[in-house]
Design a protein around this motif. Structure first.
Motif, mmCIF file in Angstrom:
data_model
loop_
_atom_site.group_PDB
_atom_site.id
_atom_site.type_symbol
_atom_site.label_atom_id
_atom_site.label_comp_id
_atom_site.label_asym_id
_atom_site.label_seq_id
_atom_site.Cartn_x
_atom_site.Cartn_y
_atom_site.Cartn_z
ATOM 1 N N ARG B 38 12.441 -55.284 -3.270
ATOM 2 C CA ARG B 38 11.340 -55.391 -4.008
ATOM 3 C C ARG B 38 11.032 -54.704 -5.229
ATOM 4 O O ARG B 38 10.377 -55.858 -6.007
ATOM 5 C CB ARG B 38 10.247 -55.239 -3.094
ATOM 6 C CG ARG B 38 10.155 -55.569 -1.949
ATOM 7 C CD ARG B 38 8.545 -55.259 -0.795
ATOM 8 N NE ARG B 38 9.168 -53.987 -0.195
ATOM 9 C CZ ARG B 38 8.997 -54.206 0.600
ATOM 10 N NH1 ARG B 38 8.662 -54.880 1.843
ATOM 11 N NH2 ARG B 38 8.957 -53.404 1.190
ATOM 12 N N GLU B 115 4.534 -48.107 -18.827
ATOM 13 C CA GLU B 115 4.207 -47.170 -17.437
ATOM 14 C C GLU B 115 4.673 -46.600 -17.049
ATOM 15 O O GLU B 115 4.539 -45.222 -16.325
ATOM 16 C CB GLU B 115 4.770 -48.928 -16.620
ATOM 17 C CG GLU B 115 4.790 -49.096 -15.492
ATOM 18 C CD GLU B 115 5.097 -49.496 -14.962
ATOM 19 O OE1 GLU B 115 5.914 -50.516 -15.342
ATOM 20 O OE2 GLU B 115 5.210 -49.958 -13.532
ATOM 21 N N THR B 118 3.119 -43.361 -18.424
ATOM 22 C CA THR B 118 2.004 -43.382 -17.352
ATOM 23 C C THR B 118 1.110 -42.106 -16.169
ATOM 24 O O THR B 118 1.150 -41.625 -16.093
ATOM 25 C CB THR B 118 0.966 -44.062 -17.245
ATOM 26 O OG1 THR B 118 1.033 -45.021 -18.591
ATOM 27 C CG2 THR B 118 -0.413 -43.995 -16.338
ATOM 28 N N MET B 119 3.117 -43.692 -15.285
ATOM 29 C CA MET B 119 3.340 -42.541 -13.969
ATOM 30 C C MET B 119 3.233 -40.873 -14.002
ATOM 31 O O MET B 119 2.956 -39.893 -13.066
ATOM 32 C CB MET B 119 4.817 -43.348 -13.504
ATOM 33 C CG MET B 119 4.006 -44.763 -12.934
ATOM 34 S SD MET B 119 5.593 -45.424 -12.230
ATOM 35 C CE MET B 119 5.465 -44.405 -10.644
ATOM 36 N N THR B 122 0.354 -39.043 -15.055
ATOM 37 C CA THR B 122 -0.875 -39.331 -13.962
ATOM 38 C C THR B 122 -0.059 -38.411 -12.625
ATOM 39 O O THR B 122 -0.774 -38.997 -11.561
ATOM 40 C CB THR B 122 -1.135 -40.051 -13.195
ATOM 41 O OG1 THR B 122 -0.173 -41.458 -13.017
ATOM 42 C CG2 THR B 122 -1.725 -40.792 -14.736
ATOM 43 N N GLU B 123 0.845 -38.052 -12.082
ATOM 44 C CA GLU B 123 1.861 -37.007 -11.070
ATOM 45 C C GLU B 123 2.270 -38.081 -9.743
ATOM 46 O O GLU B 123 3.599 -38.042 -9.340
ATOM 47 C CB GLU B 123 1.111 -36.112 -10.663
ATOM 48 C CG GLU B 123 0.175 -35.545 -11.340
ATOM 49 C CD GLU B 123 -0.448 -34.182 -10.739
ATOM 50 O OE1 GLU B 123 -1.484 -34.140 -10.197
ATOM 51 O OE2 GLU B 123 -0.019 -32.484 -10.065
ATOM 52 N N GLN B 124 2.605 -39.329 -10.421
ATOM 53 C CA GLN B 124 2.863 -40.469 -9.877
ATOM 54 C C GLN B 124 4.692 -39.963 -9.786
ATOM 55 O O GLN B 124 5.124 -40.692 -8.464
ATOM 56 C CB GLN B 124 2.735 -41.916 -10.309
ATOM 57 C CG GLN B 124 1.315 -42.437 -10.322
ATOM 58 C CD GLN B 124 1.199 -43.323 -10.853
ATOM 59 O OE1 GLN B 124 1.935 -44.283 -10.365
ATOM 60 N NE2 GLN B 124 0.061 -43.827 -12.049
ATOM 61 N N ASP B 126 5.720 -37.469 -9.513
ATOM 62 C CA ASP B 126 6.041 -36.037 -8.628
ATOM 63 C C ASP B 126 5.058 -36.414 -7.222
ATOM 64 O O ASP B 126 6.041 -36.392 -6.064
ATOM 65 C CB ASP B 126 4.780 -35.196 -9.055
ATOM 66 C CG ASP B 126 5.329 -33.807 -9.654
ATOM 67 O OD1 ASP B 126 6.339 -34.772 -10.912
ATOM 68 O OD2 ASP B 126 4.150 -33.079 -10.467
ATOM 69 N N ALA B 127 4.538 -37.483 -7.154
ATOM 70 C CA ALA B 127 4.488 -38.347 -6.120
ATOM 71 C C ALA B 127 5.656 -38.968 -4.944
ATOM 72 O O ALA B 127 5.300 -38.462 -3.793
ATOM 73 C CB ALA B 127 2.933 -38.823 -6.227
ATOM 74 N N LEU B 128 6.439 -39.677 -5.711
ATOM 75 C CA LEU B 128 7.814 -40.485 -5.422
ATOM 76 C C LEU B 128 8.353 -39.206 -4.739
ATOM 77 O O LEU B 128 8.617 -39.482 -4.123
ATOM 78 C CB LEU B 128 7.969 -41.222 -6.980
ATOM 79 C CG LEU B 128 7.415 -42.456 -7.214
ATOM 80 C CD1 LEU B 128 8.210 -42.980 -8.173
ATOM 81 C CD2 LEU B 128 8.095 -42.813 -5.670
ATOM 82 N N VAL B 129 8.724 -37.956 -5.235
ATOM 83 C CA VAL B 129 9.407 -36.898 -4.910
ATOM 84 C C VAL B 129 9.314 -36.923 -3.450
ATOM 85 O O VAL B 129 9.922 -36.151 -2.388
ATOM 86 C CB VAL B 129 9.722 -35.731 -5.864
ATOM 87 C CG1 VAL B 129 10.995 -34.759 -5.266
ATOM 88 C CG2 VAL B 129 10.224 -36.184 -7.124
ATOM 89 N N THR B 133 11.166 -40.051 -2.337
ATOM 90 C CA THR B 133 11.799 -41.366 -3.050
ATOM 91 C C THR B 133 12.441 -41.032 -4.075
ATOM 92 O O THR B 133 11.604 -40.333 -5.161
ATOM 93 C CB THR B 133 10.840 -41.907 -2.826
ATOM 94 O OG1 THR B 133 10.412 -43.032 -1.623
ATOM 95 C CG2 THR B 133 11.456 -43.706 -3.284
ATOM 96 N N TRP B 138 14.284 -45.657 -7.470
ATOM 97 C CA TRP B 138 12.631 -46.474 -7.201
ATOM 98 C C TRP B 138 12.524 -46.800 -8.977
ATOM 99 O O TRP B 138 12.066 -48.421 -8.321
ATOM 100 C CB TRP B 138 12.066 -45.773 -6.893
ATOM 101 C CG TRP B 138 11.412 -47.010 -6.032
ATOM 102 C CD1 TRP B 138 10.950 -47.160 -4.986
ATOM 103 C CD2 TRP B 138 9.542 -46.692 -6.880
ATOM 104 N NE1 TRP B 138 10.425 -48.241 -4.809
ATOM 105 C CE2 TRP B 138 8.715 -47.588 -5.052
ATOM 106 C CE3 TRP B 138 8.885 -46.321 -8.067
ATOM 107 C CZ2 TRP B 138 8.030 -48.636 -5.973
ATOM 108 C CZ3 TRP B 138 7.608 -46.488 -7.414
ATOM 109 C CH2 TRP B 138 6.537 -47.966 -6.669
ATOM 110 N N ARG B 221 2.618 -34.720 -22.100
ATOM 111 C CA ARG B 221 1.106 -35.263 -21.692
ATOM 112 C C ARG B 221 0.173 -35.822 -22.253
ATOM 113 O O ARG B 221 0.587 -35.531 -23.716
ATOM 114 C CB ARG B 221 0.292 -33.961 -20.832
ATOM 115 C CG ARG B 221 1.180 -32.865 -19.772
ATOM 116 C CD ARG B 221 1.222 -31.470 -20.055
ATOM 117 N NE ARG B 221 1.312 -30.858 -18.265
ATOM 118 C CZ ARG B 221 0.933 -31.311 -17.399
ATOM 119 N NH1 ARG B 221 -0.463 -32.362 -17.112
ATOM 120 N NH2 ARG B 221 1.187 -30.523 -15.670
#
Ligand SMILES: Nc1ncnc2c1ncn2[C@@H]1O[C@H](COP(=O)(O)OP(=O)(O)OP(=O)(O)O)[C@@H](O)[C@H]1O
Ligand SMILES: [Mg+2]
Lengths: 237, 254
Positions: B38, B115, B118-119, B122-124, B126-129, B133, B138, B221
């Motif tokens: 996707r 993109e 920014t991820m 904003t810790e996105q 880290d959130a993936l980990v 993922t 990804w 940052r």
């Protein structure tokens, strides 16, 4: 369930963690408090494997957490980030169902996502919104829904009330307490907010100068001298 | 002593840098399991389809200007009838891939870096980990492959549009016969001219995506950090494309 022993981490010449010892039991809710810049986030990153510690061990269910065992740990793990950290390119339900969609059809994953959104007080109409369309408080709830979507055994909350007004903060604290009690998950919360500690925590640990300076049940914290400076740190109600 | 030491240190850090980027590209390209189809599909649209207008317009004006240039320049040695052949060869071998690549660098390297930066901020990432993922698989893998596969297609379309631009100018204002113009274009164009240009496109696409991902993931940052990452990604991609173009042209045609 999680044991941390003698954890050291320095950045350059600056020691941040200087021998952290900490244990969290199954189903226990631990709050870690400490001033800004004492290394709470670094501690978290070491556990997640995003930062490599210089020395010390992190055990999960008695086994050291390393590259080989961490995937199994993460599979049972959920986390609420300080800024929610929802993925901008996905809708709210796709965020909540992120992990579920990797192993089940979308229809089923979406149904679970909507159920989890309801659990944190968000209606089904939020499911198809993009994260940019949510308010700060809603984003935090959606982040909470994502953290609990796959029924984790361990949940981390990084400053769950920072940046929220007192009323929203109290609601989030209540939600977290409810979820932790309901699911029996082990919870570790990093916070500055003593109201959070009183609502969410069974136990408190104070991180100071790179070590755990005090560790005990929430019921005893009012009489603990090292915590004296923190007890006033409550968002006004 | 000092210059020696400085040179040594610079050489070491350069070697280390090249090693790190090579490893990054290898990991980004070849660790395909799990493959996020996707995300890959979305990037095909983002990088390929949505770049079409920019690349098309660039090719159109370049082909048209090239026709005018060759016509007036060629007149000095009575060679203005080579316009169709020169426009075709120039577009397909050089200007199509290079200018198309530069436009993609401006559009895509910047948006990828912004993109992903920014991820990161904003810790996105880290959130993936925490969601089991791998950010490389990804975020990076779909972008590298999408860019490497779609930029040659963009170059191919650009070639056609560029030749059409030359044909428009040639027939409308330079007095060429339409059929003769096209026949002349085709007569001198060899298959390798086209294929080499498409290969260049694949390399340029890879450079663009690698620069966007690399600088995005290393963003500092804050908004200023993302801004710097975006700027570095575009500059590095553009310079990388021009340098790679020189090397590839040497390899292909010398
Ligand atoms: N990647 C890094 N490189 C260098 N220094 C770092 C890095 N990450 C953290 N630090 C330093 O480590 C110290 C602890 O940072 P950390 O983010 O863990 O603090 P914190 O306790 O989470 O604070 P806050 O409550 O403000 O979030 C800080 O002084 C910070 O400058
Ligand atoms: Mg922190």
């Amino acid at each position: 369930m999680i044991q941390i022993a003698g954890l050291h981490k320095s950045f350059g010449a600056k020691p941040v963690l200087a021998g952290v010892d900490l244990a969290v039991g199954q189903g226990e809710s631990l709050c870690v408090i400490g001033q800004s810049g004492t290394g709470k986030s670094v501690l978290l990153k070491c556990i997640l494997g995003l930062t490599a510690p210089d020395a010390g061990q992190i055990l999960w269910q008695g086994k050291p957490l390393d590259a080989a065992t961490r995937p199994a740990f993460l599979a049972r793990f959920g986390m609420l980030f300080q800024g929610a950290a929802l993925f901008d390119s996905l809708t709210v339900w796709q965020n909540v169902a992120f992990r579920l969609r990797q192993r089940m059809p979308d229809r089923q994953a979406r149904a679970i996502a909507i159920e989890k959104l309801a659990r944190v007080g968000l209606g089904p109409e939020t499911a198809d919104l993009m994260p940019a369309e949510l308010s700060g408080g809603m984003a935090k709830r959606a982040g909470l829904a994502r953290a609990i979507a796959d029924d984790p055994a361990v949940i981390f909350f990084d400053e769950p009330t920072t940046g929220l007004d007192p009323i929203r903060a109290r609601r989030i604290n209540g939600l977290i307490r409810g979820i932790v009690t309901e699911t029996g998950a082990t919870a570790i919360t990093i916070t500055h907010d003593m109201a959070s500690v009183r609502t969410i925590g069974d136990r408190v640990a104070l991180l100071q100068d790179g070590r755990i300076a005090w560790d005990g049940p929430v019921s005893r914290m009012d009489h603990a001298a090292p915590l004296a400076g923190f007890l006033g740190n409550t968002l006004p109600l | 002593m000092k210059p020696v030491r400085l040179t040594g240190r610079a050489a070491l850090s350069l070697t280390r840098g090249i090693g790190a980027v090579t490893l990054f590209v290898a990991r980004g390209l070849f660790r395909l399991r799990p493959f996020y189809a996707r995300a890959f599909g979305a990037q095909l649209v983002q990088i390929g389809w949505l770049s079409l207008p920019v690349v098309g317009l660039t090719a159109l004006f370049t082909g048209a200007a090239l026709a005018l240039q060759i016509h007036s320049g060629g007149a000095r040695f009575q060679a203005s009838d080579v316009v169709p052949a020169i426009v075709a060869i120039g577009m397909v071998r050089e200007l199509g891939p290079v200018l198309g690549g530069l436009m993609v660098a401006a559009r895509v390297a910047s948006s990828i870096a912004a993109e992903i930066g920014t991820m990161k901020v904003t810790e996105q990432i880290d959130a993936l980990v925490t969601l089991s993922t791998d950010p490389m698989r990804w975020l990076v893998t779909p972008r590298l492959w999408a860019a490497m596969l779609t930029v040659p297609l963009l170059v191919g379309v650009g070639d056609i549009i560029g030749i059409a631009g030359g044909w428009l100018v040639g027939t409308q204002s330079l007095g060429f016969n339409s059929v003769a113009y096209l026949a002349n274009s085709a007569a001198y164009l060899e298959r390798w001219d086209v294929v080499s240009g498409l290969l260049k496109g694949a390399v340029f696409g890879l450079i663009v995506a690698v620069c966007g991902c690399w600088f995005g993931l290393r963003s500092d940052r804050g908004a200023a950090g993302v801004g710097r990452a975006t700027k570095s990604a575009v500059v590095a991609a553009a310079v990388g494309i021009l340098a790679a173009n020189f090397v590839l042209t040497g390899l292909f045609f010398e």
